[in-house]
Design a protein around this motif. Structure first.
Motif, PDB file in Angstrom:
ATOM      1  N   MET A  56      12.972 -12.467 -14.540  1.00 25.24           N
ATOM      2  CA  MET A  56      12.788 -11.103 -13.442  1.00 25.24           C
ATOM      3  C   MET A  56      13.001 -10.392 -13.963  1.00 25.24           C
ATOM      4  O   MET A  56      13.936  -9.720 -13.172  1.00 25.24           O
ATOM      5  N   ARG A  57      12.427  -8.937 -12.970  1.00 24.18           N
ATOM      6  CA  ARG A  57      12.994  -7.991 -13.206  1.00 24.18           C
ATOM      7  C   ARG A  57      13.345  -7.329 -11.172  1.00 24.18           C
ATOM      8  O   ARG A  57      12.217  -7.247 -10.725  1.00 24.18           O
ATOM      9  N   ILE A  58      14.387  -7.564 -11.165  1.00 22.84           N
ATOM     10  CA  ILE A  58      14.338  -7.124  -9.283  1.00 22.84           C
ATOM     11  C   ILE A  58      15.215  -5.659  -9.088  1.00 22.84           C
ATOM     12  O   ILE A  58      16.114  -5.615  -9.502  1.00 22.84           O
ATOM     13  N   VAL A  59      14.581  -4.908  -8.262  1.00 25.56           N
ATOM     14  CA  VAL A  59      15.629  -3.520  -8.472  1.00 25.56           C
ATOM     15  C   VAL A  59      14.523  -2.693  -6.957  1.00 25.56           C
ATOM     16  O   VAL A  59      14.098  -3.573  -6.739  1.00 25.56           O
ATOM     17  N   LEU A  60      16.278  -2.123  -6.836  1.00 28.21           N
ATOM     18  CA  LEU A  60      15.656  -1.519  -5.157  1.00 28.21           C
ATOM     19  C   LEU A  60      15.621   0.067  -5.789  1.00 28.21           C
ATOM     20  O   LEU A  60      16.522   0.575  -6.878  1.00 28.21           O
ATOM     21  N   ILE A  61      14.276   0.604  -5.021  1.00 26.09           N
ATOM     22  CA  ILE A  61      13.820   1.608  -5.280  1.00 26.09           C
ATOM     23  C   ILE A  61      13.751   2.239  -4.257  1.00 26.09           C
ATOM     24  O   ILE A  61      13.103   1.731  -3.614  1.00 26.09           O
ATOM     25  N   TYR A  62      14.263   3.753  -4.116  1.00 27.59           N
ATOM     26  CA  TYR A  62      14.481   4.265  -3.157  1.00 27.59           C
ATOM     27  C   TYR A  62      14.535   5.809  -3.526  1.00 27.59           C
ATOM     28  O   TYR A  62      14.766   6.566  -4.482  1.00 27.59           O
ATOM     29  N   ASN A  63      13.214   6.253  -3.551  1.00 30.56           N
ATOM     30  CA  ASN A  63      12.370   7.565  -3.389  1.00 30.56           C
ATOM     31  C   ASN A  63      12.859   8.439  -2.061  1.00 30.56           C
ATOM     32  O   ASN A  63      11.932   8.027  -0.958  1.00 30.56           O
ATOM     33  N   LEU A  64      13.101   9.736  -2.183  1.00 31.02           N
ATOM     34  CA  LEU A  64      13.542  10.893  -1.712  1.00 31.02           C
ATOM     35  C   LEU A  64      12.331  11.923  -1.992  1.00 31.02           C
ATOM     36  O   LEU A  64      12.835  12.487  -2.882  1.00 31.02           O
ATOM     37  N   ARG A  65      12.225  13.016  -1.265  1.00 30.96           N
ATOM     38  CA  ARG A  65      10.704  14.019  -1.299  1.00 30.96           C
ATOM     39  C   ARG A  65      10.711  14.939  -0.208  1.00 30.96           C
ATOM     40  O   ARG A  65      10.406  14.072   0.665  1.00 30.96           O
ATOM     41  N   LYS A  66      11.331  15.822  -0.425  1.00 31.63           N
ATOM     42  CA  LYS A  66      10.800  17.035   0.438  1.00 31.63           C
ATOM     43  C   LYS A  66       9.744  18.104   0.422  1.00 31.63           C
ATOM     44  O   LYS A  66       9.298  18.114  -0.714  1.00 31.63           O
ATOM     45  N   ASP A  67       8.798  17.265   0.990  1.00 30.00           N
ATOM     46  CA  ASP A  67       7.354  17.968   0.951  1.00 30.00           C
ATOM     47  C   ASP A  67       6.113  18.282   2.344  1.00 30.00           C
ATOM     48  O   ASP A  67       6.893  17.798   2.826  1.00 30.00           O
ATOM     49  N   ASP A  68       5.536  19.052   2.197  1.00 24.77           N
ATOM     50  CA  ASP A  68       4.624  19.472   3.024  1.00 24.77           C
ATOM     51  C   ASP A  68       3.786  17.668   3.373  1.00 24.77           C
ATOM     52  O   ASP A  68       3.701  18.344   2.106  1.00 24.77           O
ATOM     53  N   PRO A  69       3.664  17.277   4.270  1.00 24.87           N
ATOM     54  CA  PRO A  69       2.887  16.381   4.632  1.00 24.87           C
ATOM     55  C   PRO A  69       1.528  16.285   3.908  1.00 24.87           C
ATOM     56  O   PRO A  69       1.055  15.847   3.083  1.00 24.87           O
ATOM     57  N   ALA A  70       0.596  17.730   4.437  1.00 21.54           N
ATOM     58  CA  ALA A  70      -0.976  18.552   3.869  1.00 21.54           C
ATOM     59  C   ALA A  70      -0.586  18.511   2.497  1.00 21.54           C
ATOM     60  O   ALA A  70      -1.251  17.924   1.936  1.00 21.54           O
ATOM     61  N   LYS A  71       0.311  19.015   1.557  1.00 24.14           N
ATOM     62  CA  LYS A  71       0.118  19.455   0.029  1.00 24.14           C
ATOM     63  C   LYS A  71       0.355  18.091  -0.581  1.00 24.14           C
ATOM     64  O   LYS A  71       0.143  18.291  -1.710  1.00 24.14           O
ATOM     65  N   ALA A  72       1.866  17.079   0.187  1.00 25.64           N
ATOM     66  CA  ALA A  72       1.773  16.167  -0.509  1.00 25.64           C
ATOM     67  C   ALA A  72       0.096  15.155  -0.920  1.00 25.64           C
ATOM     68  O   ALA A  72      -0.159  14.392  -1.741  1.00 25.64           O
ATOM     69  N   LEU A  73      -0.053  15.253   0.079  1.00 25.01           N
ATOM     70  CA  LEU A  73      -1.970  14.117   0.862  1.00 25.01           C
ATOM     71  C   LEU A  73      -3.345  14.731  -0.378  1.00 25.01           C
ATOM     72  O   LEU A  73      -3.572  14.229  -1.662  1.00 25.01           O
ATOM     73  N   GLU A  74      -3.230  16.275  -0.972  1.00 22.57           N
ATOM     74  CA  GLU A  74      -3.987  16.936  -1.319  1.00 22.57           C
ATOM     75  C   GLU A  74      -3.340  16.566  -2.904  1.00 22.57           C
ATOM     76  O   GLU A  74      -4.492  16.661  -3.341  1.00 22.57           O
ATOM     77  N   ARG A  75      -2.289  16.805  -2.868  1.00 22.52           N
ATOM     78  CA  ARG A  75      -1.655  16.583  -4.547  1.00 22.52           C
ATOM     79  C   ARG A  75      -2.046  15.107  -5.116  1.00 22.52           C
ATOM     80  O   ARG A  75      -1.906  15.012  -6.624  1.00 22.52           O
ATOM     81  N   HIS A  76      -1.636  14.287  -4.144  1.00 22.09           N
ATOM     82  CA  HIS A  76      -1.936  12.926  -4.614  1.00 22.09           C
ATOM     83  C   HIS A  76      -3.643  12.744  -3.956  1.00 22.09           C
ATOM     84  O   HIS A  76      -3.886  11.199  -4.367  1.00 22.09           O
ATOM     85  N   LYS A  77      -4.325  13.593  -3.786  1.00 19.73           N
ATOM     86  CA  LYS A  77      -5.472  13.234  -3.508  1.00 19.73           C
ATOM     87  C   LYS A  77      -6.051  11.979  -2.493  1.00 19.73           C
ATOM     88  O   LYS A  77      -6.777  11.204  -2.642  1.00 19.73           O
ATOM     89  N   LEU A  78      -5.273  12.156  -1.744  1.00 17.38           N
ATOM     90  CA  LEU A  78      -5.605  11.236  -0.300  1.00 17.38           C
ATOM     91  C   LEU A  78      -5.683  11.759   0.675  1.00 17.38           C
ATOM     92  O   LEU A  78      -6.159  11.136   1.849  1.00 17.38           O
ATOM     93  N   ASN A  79      -5.534  12.441   1.068  1.00 19.04           N
ATOM     94  CA  ASN A  79      -6.861  12.664   2.436  1.00 19.04           C
ATOM     95  C   ASN A  79      -8.268  12.893   2.498  1.00 19.04           C
ATOM     96  O   ASN A  79      -8.940  12.732   1.448  1.00 19.04           O
ATOM     97  N   THR A  80      -8.165  12.064   3.229  1.00 17.51           N
ATOM     98  CA  THR A  80     -10.073  11.874   3.520  1.00 17.51           C
ATOM     99  C   THR A  80     -10.872  13.073   4.368  1.00 17.51           C
ATOM    100  O   THR A  80     -10.271  13.883   5.231  1.00 17.51           O
TER     101      THR A  80
END
Length: 80
Positions: A56-80
């Motif tokens: 089994m591959r057991i890892v602890l992953i921590y992602n840190l990203r400073k971004d404008d929330p609206a830009k992040a949603l647009e980049r990942h096409k999550l806005n509805t």
């Protein structure tokens, strides 16, 4: 920034980093128990991982990203 901390499992396949999205110039970081891999994530950084299918591959992953929330949603096409 992404941090992968490999825990407990003694043997598996490491994380592979690539120069581009086509998989050129790959470099695999060997799996070692209690090792951390930290790298700066960008929209032009590429990596992947897999399991050896025996352990089994057991890892602890921590992602840190400073971004404008609206830009992040647009980049990942999550806005509805």
């Amino acid at each position: 920034m992404a941090t992968f901390f490999r825990t407990k499992v003694e043997k598996n396949i490491g994380t592979t980093l690539y120069k581009d999205k086509d998989g050129k110039e790959k470099y695999t970081i060997e799996w070692k128990q209690n090792r951390a891999l930290i790298f700066s994530r960008t929209d032009d950084s590429w990596h992947n991982y897999e399991s050896d299918k025996n352990n089994m591959r057991i890892v602890l992953i921590y992602n840190l990203r400073k971004d404008d929330p609206a830009k992040a949603l647009e980049r990942h096409k999550l806005n509805t």
